[in-house]
Design a protein around this motif. Structure first.
Motif, PDB file in Angstrom:
ATOM      1  N   SER A 160       0.815  -1.224   0.000  1.00 18.15           N
ATOM      2  CA  SER A 160       0.000   0.000   0.000  1.00 18.15           C
ATOM      3  C   SER A 160       0.844   1.268   0.000  1.00 18.15           C
ATOM      4  O   SER A 160       0.389   2.337  -0.402  1.00 18.15           O
ATOM      5  CB  SER A 160      -0.939   0.019   1.210  1.00 18.15           C
ATOM      6  N   PHE A 209      -5.795   6.134  -3.729  1.00 22.58           N
ATOM      7  CA  PHE A 209      -4.389   6.386  -3.384  1.00 22.58           C
ATOM      8  C   PHE A 209      -4.275   7.784  -2.783  1.00 22.58           C
ATOM      9  O   PHE A 209      -4.711   8.764  -3.391  1.00 22.58           O
ATOM     10  CB  PHE A 209      -3.543   6.274  -4.662  1.00 22.58           C
ATOM     11  N   TYR A 219      -2.283   3.192  -0.325  1.00 18.37           N
ATOM     12  CA  TYR A 219      -3.240   2.721  -1.322  1.00 18.37           C
ATOM     13  C   TYR A 219      -4.233   1.787  -0.635  1.00 18.37           C
ATOM     14  O   TYR A 219      -3.870   1.040   0.275  1.00 18.37           O
ATOM     15  CB  TYR A 219      -2.501   1.969  -2.437  1.00 18.37           C
TER      16      TYR A 219
END
Length: 268
Positions: A160, A209, A219
């Protein structure tokens, strides 16, 4: 307290939450986005400078959630080789090493400061662990790990933090060191997690995002995006589902909806 539900349905937003996300369509400028990408390592290093080893709690739930950490053995005393990709300061690594004496772990992180914290931990032993600094999007893991030698890779709250356009490079890199027939164990932020809904206007970098105030990025995954990402790099999907938790703070009478995505992806 908390209750946990697993499944393939994304969390349903309240009308207020849906309205907030619909309004927040202005993206951070391209100039600032390029600057954030260029300074990603510096921003994570500063994060660990500010927070030391105190920010994340030790993750004692990994062996419960991921049975493969023990079940992939062919016999009880078999030594396992694992890779923790994105180890931070060792919040997942050290509980695993304490819990299972038959594990040797490779561990790497983007932040040199995080790697130093791991090496200074009283539980760190070069006999049981090799830790090194690594940008998984460009530094070849084969420089530190033999090809096809790892039994299990953990990728927990790591992907992420990486730009969506570069996530495939991480999976390609990991693929080279993972043994055929073995899995990557994945857990990260899911679509409509409470953290996603808390971002203020002006924090959006792209679809799902966002950038935090400290310059680190996050993310929020959908099941479909994650599946396509792994399959495009040659992995087979074993499991992939949302984990929804209602975390209750009784003292403040708050109920916080947490959403994670959890998956297992196998190298054929």
């Amino acid at each position: 307290g908390a209750c946990q539900i697993k499944g393939h349905g994304a969390r349903t937003l309240s009308p207020e939450e849906a309205e907030k996300l619909a309004k927040d369509q202005v993206l951070v400028s391209e100039f600032k986005q390029l600057k954030l990408e260029k300074e990603a390592q510096k921003n994570w290093d500063l994060f660990y400078k500010r927070n030391s080893t105190n920010f994340f709690k030790d993750r004692h739930w990994t062996t419960r959630e991921f049975q493969e950490l023990k079940a992939c053995r062919e016999f009880a005393a078999q030594k396992l080789t694992i890779l923790e990709a994105g180890c931070g300061v060792g919040n997942c690594l050290f509980p695993l090493l304490e819990d299972d004496l038959q594990i040797f772990a490779y561990a790497c992180d983007f932040s040199p400061r995080a790697v130093d914290f791991v090496k200074k931990n009283a539980l760190y032993s070069p006999d049981r662990c090799k830790v090194f600094q690594c940008d998984l999007t460009k530094d070849d893991l084969l420089e530190n790990i033999p090809a096809d030698s790892v039994d299990v890779v953990t990728l927990i709250f790591v992907l992420s933090a990486i730009h969506p356009d570069k996530m495939h490079l991480v999976l390609k890199n990991i693929y080279k060191v993972l043994k055929p027939g073995r899995c990557v164990l994945f857990r990260d932020y899911g679509l409509y997690d409470h953290a996603m809904l808390r971002f203020k206007s002006g924090s959006k970098l792209g679809e799902n995002f966002y950038v935090r105030q400290d310059g680190t990025r996050s993310y929020f995954f959908t099941e479909e995006f994650l599946s396509q990402l792994f399959r495009a790099e040659g992995y087979e999907q074993v499991a992939n589902e949302y984990v929804q938790r209602e975390t209750v703070n009784r003292k403040e009478d708050l109920c916080v909806p947490r959403v994670f995505l959890q998956g297992k992806f196998q190298k054929p």
